[in-house]
Design an enzyme around this catalytic site. Structure first.
Site, PDB file in Angstrom:
ATOM      1  N   CYS A   1     -59.422  -4.069   7.402  1.00 31.54           N
ATOM      2  CA  CYS A   1     -60.631  -4.755   6.934  1.00 31.54           C
ATOM      3  C   CYS A   1     -61.149  -5.648   8.052  1.00 31.54           C
ATOM      4  CB  CYS A   1     -60.358  -5.557   5.665  1.00 31.54           C
ATOM      5  SG  CYS A   1     -59.061  -6.774   5.856  1.00 31.54           S
TER       6      CYS A   1
ATOM      7  N   GLU B   1     -67.568 -12.035   0.071  1.00 34.09           N
ATOM      8  CA  GLU B   1     -67.973 -10.889   0.874  1.00 34.09           C
ATOM      9  C   GLU B   1     -68.709  -9.832   0.069  1.00 34.09           C
ATOM     10  OE1 GLU B   1     -64.624 -10.866   4.361  1.00 34.09           O
ATOM     11  OE2 GLU B   1     -64.195  -9.618   2.603  1.00 34.09           O
TER      12      GLU B   1
END
Length: 184
Positions: A73, A120
């Site tokens: 990620c 996010e």
């Protein structure tokens, strides 16, 4: 530090609204302290047995150190295509590259502890690979392949062993992850 990786205090992220429209940029550490919404990418790599490659984050990461997370990620850089960012993170964390397929987009906000918040809008990518990972020690301390069912069951007794974003994916997108694992 792996090639093509910047120190956390030098990395810039893209601030966005809930429609993923760019609003500007800011330093990664400041954004996590302030909990501002920003663009991110996540990769889920499954092997031919349908198991997910998960990683244990390095012990000296500035947040979620030592916790288990999905394959890779991170954050796209300004003007960097999303898939290119995802592939860059695969190389920087696990030492391999793979073609990726876009799966879905999701938004979450979670407390990471130590005054840091992940907020996010994430573009989630998938791949199928039987490549051997070569974890980059400054990013990853361990890797393993495991079934989604086993990880999901593990959340009941060892929830704090997993990064908050990985918990979110398993709590809210388990069916999506299972469907992608089956079709790869």
């Amino acid at each position: 530090m792996p090639p093509d990786t910047l120190p956390d205090d030098k990395e810039t992220v893209i601030l966005v609204n809930s429609r993923d429209e760019a609003l500007g940029t800011a330093g990664k550490l400041a954004v996590h302290r302030d909990g501002r919404l920003h663009r991110a990418i996540s990769v889920f790599a499954f092997n031919s047995a349908g198991e997910l490659l998960i990683q244990q984050r390095a012990a000296d990461k500035y947040h979620s150190a030592g916790k288990w997370a999905n394959t890779a990620c991170g954050h796209p850089r300004p003007d960097e295509p999303l898939e290119a960012a995802a592939r860059r993170r695969l190389r920087a964390e696990l030492g391999f590259d793979s073609p990726l397929t876009f799966g879905f987009q999701t938004l979450y906000k979670a407390d990471c502890g130590n005054g840091l918040t992940e907020h996010e809008l994430v573009h989630v990518f998938f791949c199928k690979t039987d490549q051997t990972a070569a974890p980059v020690p400054s990013e990853v301390q361990a890797v393993r392949y495991v079934s989604l069912d086993q990880i999901h069951a593990d959340l009941n007794s060892k929830r704090d062993s997993y990064a908050v974003w990985f918990q979110f994916y398993l709590d809210h997108h388990l069916t999506d992850l299972q469907n992608w694992a089956a079709k790869l």
